[in-house]
Design a protein around this motif. Sequence first.
Motif, PDB file in Angstrom:
ATOM      1  N   ASP A  30       0.815  -1.213   0.000  1.00 36.19           N
ATOM      2  CA  ASP A  30       0.000   0.000   0.000  1.00 36.19           C
ATOM      3  C   ASP A  30       0.852   1.268   0.000  1.00 36.19           C
ATOM      4  OD1 ASP A  30       0.982   0.066   2.569  1.00 36.19           O
ATOM      5  OD2 ASP A  30      -0.947  -0.047   3.577  1.00 36.19           O
ATOM      6  N   GLY A  31       2.094   1.148  -0.477  1.00 35.65           N
ATOM      7  CA  GLY A  31       2.960   2.319  -0.579  1.00 35.65           C
ATOM      8  C   GLY A  31       3.359   2.888   0.776  1.00 35.65           C
ATOM      9  N   ASN A  32       3.455   2.013   1.788  1.00 35.13           N
ATOM     10  CA  ASN A  32       3.786   2.447   3.157  1.00 35.13           C
ATOM     11  C   ASN A  32       2.811   3.499   3.674  1.00 35.13           C
ATOM     12  OD1 ASN A  32       6.155   0.794   3.351  1.00 35.13           O
ATOM     13  ND2 ASN A  32       7.236   2.291   2.094  1.00 35.13           N
ATOM     14  N   ALA A  33       1.543   3.297   3.378  1.00 34.21           N
ATOM     15  CA  ALA A  33       0.508   4.247   3.801  1.00 34.21           C
ATOM     16  C   ALA A  33       0.508   4.400   5.314  1.00 34.21           C
ATOM     17  CB  ALA A  33      -0.862   3.771   3.321  1.00 34.21           C
ATOM     18  N   LEU A  34       0.225   5.621   5.767  1.00 35.29           N
ATOM     19  CA  LEU A  34       0.199   5.897   7.202  1.00 35.29           C
ATOM     20  C   LEU A  34      -1.177   5.579   7.780  1.00 35.29           C
ATOM     21  CD1 LEU A  34       2.297   9.178   7.569  1.00 35.29           C
ATOM     22  CD2 LEU A  34       2.939   6.849   8.188  1.00 35.29           C
ATOM     23  N   ASN A  35      -1.481   4.285   7.847  1.00 37.20           N
ATOM     24  CA  ASN A  35      -2.699   3.857   8.516  1.00 37.20           C
ATOM     25  C   ASN A  35      -2.409   3.687  10.002  1.00 37.20           C
ATOM     26  OD1 ASN A  35      -1.258   1.426   8.656  1.00 37.20           O
ATOM     27  ND2 ASN A  35      -2.245   0.621   6.825  1.00 37.20           N
ATOM     28  N   VAL A  36      -3.384   3.228  10.766  1.00 35.88           N
ATOM     29  CA  VAL A  36      -3.200   3.104  12.211  1.00 35.88           C
ATOM     30  C   VAL A  36      -2.053   2.149  12.546  1.00 35.88           C
ATOM     31  CG1 VAL A  36      -4.237   2.257  14.342  1.00 35.88           C
ATOM     32  CG2 VAL A  36      -5.566   3.726  12.826  1.00 35.88           C
ATOM     33  N   ALA A  37      -1.974   1.024  11.856  1.00 31.79           N
ATOM     34  CA  ALA A  37      -0.944   0.028  12.157  1.00 31.79           C
ATOM     35  C   ALA A  37       0.459   0.574  11.884  1.00 31.79           C
ATOM     36  CB  ALA A  37      -1.192  -1.240  11.343  1.00 31.79           C
ATOM     37  N   MET A  38       0.642   1.215  10.724  1.00 32.39           N
ATOM     38  CA  MET A  38       1.953   1.784  10.391  1.00 32.39           C
ATOM     39  C   MET A  38       2.300   2.916  11.352  1.00 32.39           C
ATOM     40  SD  MET A  38       4.713   1.958   8.572  1.00 32.39           S
ATOM     41  CE  MET A  38       4.537   1.136   6.969  1.00 32.39           C
ATOM     42  N   SER A  62      12.811   3.423   3.218  1.00 31.64           N
ATOM     43  CA  SER A  62      11.758   2.508   2.789  1.00 31.64           C
ATOM     44  C   SER A  62      12.377   1.288   2.124  1.00 31.64           C
ATOM     45  CB  SER A  62      10.823   3.211   1.805  1.00 31.64           C
ATOM     46  OG  SER A  62      10.033   2.271   1.094  1.00 31.64           O
ATOM     47  N   SER A  63      11.699   0.162   2.259  1.00 30.03           N
ATOM     48  CA  SER A  63      12.171  -1.066   1.621  1.00 30.03           C
ATOM     49  C   SER A  63      11.620  -1.219   0.208  1.00 30.03           C
ATOM     50  CB  SER A  63      11.761  -2.284   2.453  1.00 30.03           C
ATOM     51  OG  SER A  63      10.346  -2.417   2.457  1.00 30.03           O
ATOM     52  N   SER A  64      10.696  -0.356  -0.183  1.00 32.39           N
ATOM     53  CA  SER A  64      10.017  -0.506  -1.468  1.00 32.39           C
ATOM     54  C   SER A  64      10.322   0.664  -2.400  1.00 32.39           C
ATOM     55  CB  SER A  64       8.505  -0.624  -1.245  1.00 32.39           C
ATOM     56  OG  SER A  64       8.013   0.508  -0.563  1.00 32.39           O
ATOM     57  N   ARG A  65       9.649   0.707  -3.535  1.00 34.67           N
ATOM     58  CA  ARG A  65       9.969   1.729  -4.539  1.00 34.67           C
ATOM     59  C   ARG A  65       9.438   3.100  -4.162  1.00 34.67           C
ATOM     60  NH1 ARG A  65       6.087   2.534  -8.776  1.00 34.67           N
ATOM     61  NH2 ARG A  65       4.116   1.470  -8.375  1.00 34.67           N
ATOM     62  N   HIS A  66       8.536   3.169  -3.179  1.00 34.24           N
ATOM     63  CA  HIS A  66       8.039   4.453  -2.696  1.00 34.24           C
ATOM     64  C   HIS A  66       8.414   4.639  -1.225  1.00 34.24           C
ATOM     65  CE1 HIS A  66       5.912   5.291  -6.336  1.00 34.24           C
ATOM     66  NE2 HIS A  66       5.092   4.256  -6.213  1.00 34.24           N
ATOM     67  N   PHE A  67       8.688   5.887  -0.865  1.00 40.60           N
ATOM     68  CA  PHE A  67       8.976   6.190   0.534  1.00 40.60           C
ATOM     69  C   PHE A  67       7.700   6.084   1.359  1.00 40.60           C
ATOM     70  CE2 PHE A  67       9.148   9.455   3.926  1.00 40.60           C
ATOM     71  CZ  PHE A  67      10.083   8.822   4.742  1.00 40.60           C
ATOM     72  N   CYS A  68       6.720   6.928   1.067  1.00 41.31           N
ATOM     73  CA  CYS A  68       5.434   6.885   1.773  1.00 41.31           C
ATOM     74  C   CYS A  68       4.414   7.671   0.966  1.00 41.31           C
ATOM     75  CB  CYS A  68       5.566   7.460   3.180  1.00 41.31           C
ATOM     76  SG  CYS A  68       4.021   7.471   4.112  1.00 41.31           S
ATOM     77  N   THR A  69       3.304   7.017   0.638  1.00 39.37           N
ATOM     78  CA  THR A  69       2.280   7.638  -0.197  1.00 39.37           C
ATOM     79  C   THR A  69       1.187   8.322   0.616  1.00 39.37           C
ATOM     80  OG1 THR A  69       1.138   5.506  -0.342  1.00 39.37           O
ATOM     81  CG2 THR A  69       2.671   6.068  -2.122  1.00 39.37           C
ATOM     82  N   GLY A  70       1.421   8.486   1.921  1.00 44.31           N
ATOM     83  CA  GLY A  70       0.465   9.218   2.762  1.00 44.31           C
ATOM     84  C   GLY A  70      -0.696   8.361   3.205  1.00 44.31           C
ATOM     85  N   GLY A  71      -1.869   8.976   3.301  1.00 43.39           N
ATOM     86  CA  GLY A  71      -3.063   8.248   3.722  1.00 43.39           C
ATOM     87  C   GLY A  71      -3.542   7.291   2.652  1.00 43.39           C
ATOM     88  N   ASN A  72      -4.243   6.256   3.064  1.00 42.82           N
ATOM     89  CA  ASN A  72      -4.778   5.263   2.148  1.00 42.82           C
ATOM     90  C   ASN A  72      -6.124   5.748   1.600  1.00 42.82           C
ATOM     91  OD1 ASN A  72      -6.072   2.905   1.028  1.00 42.82           O
ATOM     92  ND2 ASN A  72      -4.533   1.674   2.089  1.00 42.82           N
TER      93      ASN A  72
END
Length: 273
Positions: A30-38, A62-72
Amino acid sequence: MSTYPNDAGSLVESSVDDGVLMLTLNSPSDGNALNVAMTEALSDALEQVNDRRDVHCVLLRSSSRHFCTGGNVKDMQSGSDLMSGGVEDVHDRLIRSLHRITRAMSGLDVPSVCAVNGAAVGAGCDLALMCDIRMASTKAVFAESFLRLGLVSGIGGSWFLTRIVGYAKALELTLTSEFIDAETALGLGIVSKVVPEDALDIEARSLATHIAQNPPTAQRMAKRLVRKAADASLSTTLELAAGLQAILLCGHEHKEAVGRFMEQQATKKRTHM
C-alpha cells in the motif's frame, strides 16, 4: 549490528549499526501508507530513541519503490481505519495516533536523516519534512497533495514546510498540490542531496554513520541549540548556548576530544620533520 524489538511486527523494520538506528518502512503493498498500524509501529520505534545511548542518529528509509504515499485513499472512501466514526472520533484519533509520529519525530534528541525514494506525498511528504536532513534519489517526487482530496495536512506538515521553504513557497506548494521532482526539491532546500537510485542507501547510510561518530552528549546538545535557535530570540539563544557550552567544557567528551586533537597534531608534526 543489533535489532530492535518491534511489537507491531515488520511494518517498520529496525536495526542499530555503528550508532545508527535504521528504521525501514515495510508495507510495499500500500505504498507504506500511514494507517493506524503503520503509525503505531513507527511511533513505537521512535519513542524509544531518546532513552537509547547506543543510538546517535536515526536513518528513516523505505524497503520498497516508494517512501510513503500518505493516507490510504481506499480507507478514505470506505471510511475505515483513521477515518472511521464522526468528526469527534476522527479528531481524537488523529491526535492520539497520527500526531504521535509528529511529536516523536520533532522530539528526537539525536539527528535524523531521511532517504527518499519514489513518492513522498501527502502525509508521506510531511513525514520526510519532519526529519532533520533529507536525501533523495533521482526518482523521488514530493507533493503536499491534500487539496486534491479536499483535505489539509493533518499531521503538522505546514509547520515544517514553512520553516524549510518559506511562507510564500509553502503556500504555493500547498495550494497547487504540485508534484515536484528531486532536483526541484534540491533547489528549494527540501533535500540536501540528490543521488542515483542505486546509490541512495549507500549515501544515506554513509551520512548517518558520519554524523553518529560525533561525541554523543555534545551532538544532542548541538541539535537542541539549533532547534531552539530557529524560534528563539538572540538573547535567549545566547543564554542557552552559554549554559550548554559550560556543561560541555567541564565534561569528559570535550577533554577527550582535545586530547585526540593534540595527539593528531603531534603526529603530523613528527611526520613532517
